[in-house]
Design an enzyme around this catalytic site. Structure first.
Site: not given
Length: 382
Positions: A69, A97, A102, A131, A164, A215, A265, A333
């Site tokens: 995780i 990550d 970004y 990346k 990437h 990818n 998610l 969580q």
């Protein structure tokens, strides 16, 4: 391999062992009662330790050990990502990550510098992934851009460096998404084999502990593997209940390549980005695994959140995951998924939600013109 520390230690076993131990010592009942009042404190610290231990469960590929995780950091920068990373490290995350595109590596680097200089954490305890930007998908550009990324991150090396995307955008140090007058992404030819050789050179130089892909499709991966001196350690791809990548996962397993899933998610925050980069012209798929009735029912059964069920499912399937959040409660969580296990029937029910390629959210068509590129990865089934 996923290791669930909670299978060894449980709250009930801890409580029973503590009282049995006290009785064996013939300690008076008043002292036993005193200890019983302290029990919640003992349990709190044991839970904290357990959380940190389980967060370091690993997927192993060769010499690479990746915590299963990690904290995803896309769409977060500045003060927001600094607070998120700081909190994540404080509650037990050791896998972060990020990526050049970004535009948050410098902010993350500030937090890493603070933690490493404080002595609270050692560099070898961290697993940092970043990346190569699409604008630098050329052999002669890899070294210089990775050096810059390391400078931003305040690190001497990254644990995993990924290509990437197998498509090259025109080099532009001021704009990661260069476009022509028609609004199409400006692309240039890319030699993926020579690019991979340059990635291997970063391992030789000590700037990356391991290297991998993101990818890429199976044909592109096979081409790299056949020509590699250092084989890809990891493939990072979109992965969630609606896109389970079964054939690609089987292919990677045959080649000893682990998989890390982004958007586990369903990336609920992605729509804002898609709308911005495509000027609202791209029709977005309305896919939200968090609202899937099957997922919500299983979550209620285990008294867990839908996000925890989605993450636990992928972990039990043998993947690493990097859920993104800047919310402190959700960050915690997302790490609390080692104290329950999905039954075989529940796993089968979740497997049945797979939509194949139609469940893909990140088709990169929000970069106008990329589907015309010879290296566009989604023109084949997997």
């Amino acid at each position: 391999m996923i290791v669930g520390i909670n299978r060894i230690f449980s709250q009930k076993n801890f409580e029973r062992a503590l009282f049995d131990f006290i009785r064996l010592l013939f300690i008076p009942r008043k002292i036993i009662t005193f200890f019983s009042h302290l029990l919640p404190i003992f349990l709190f610290f044991s839970a904290t330790i357990m959380s940190k231990l389980t967060s370091t469960s690993v997927l192993t590929s060769g010499a690479m050990k990746m915590p299963v995780i990690g904290l995803g950091t896309w769409q977060a920068g500045g003060d927001e990502i600094e607070k998120a990373v700081d909190h994540a490290l404080s509650v037990g995350y050791r896998h972060l990550d990020t990526a050049y595109v970004y535009q948050n590596e410098e902010s993350i680097g500030k937090v890493l510098k603070k933690w490493l200089s404080s002595g609270k954490i050692k560099r070898e305890d961290l697993f940092i992934t970043t990346k190569l930007p699409n604008t630098h998908n050329a052999a002669e550009l890899v070294e210089s851009v990775l050096k810059k990324q390391l400078e931003w991150l305040n690190l001497d090396y990254v644990d995993l460096y990924l290509i990437h995307l197998p498509i090259r955008f025109k080099q532009d140090d001021t704009n990661p998404l260069p476009k022509d007058e028609q609004g199409n992404i400006i692309r240039e030819p890319v030699d993926l084999i020579s690019l991979w050789k340059a990635m291997e050179a970063q391992v030789d130089a000590g700037r990356a502990k391991s290297i991998g892909l993101s990818n890429f499709n199976s044909k592109q991966i096979a081409n790299i593997v056949e020509n590699a001196r250092i084989k890809p350690a990891n493939l990072q791809v979109e992965l969630h209940v609606y896109l389970q990548q079964k054939e690609l996962a089987k292919f990677c397993s045959q080649h000893g390549i682990t998989i890390c899933g982004y958007a586990p998610l369903g990336s609920p925050g992605s729509k804002t980005f898609f709308k911005a980069v495509s000027n609202g012209e791209t029709e977005l798929q309305n896919l939200n695994p968090l609202e899937e009735p099957v997922v919500q029912k299983i979550a209620a059964t285990h008294k867990k959140t839908p996000s925890q069920v989605l993450l636990r499912f992928l972990l039990q399937e043998g993947f690493a995951v990097i859920p993104k959040s800047s919310n402190p409660q959700r960050i915690e969580q997302n790490l609390q998924v080692f104290d329950f296990e999905l039954s075989d029937q529940e796993v089968d029910t979740l497997r049945a939600l797979d939509k194949g390629s139609s469940g893909r959210i990140f088709d990169f068509l929000f970069f106008p013109g990329v589907e015309k590129d010879e290296n566009y990865p989604f023109n084949i089934p997997f």
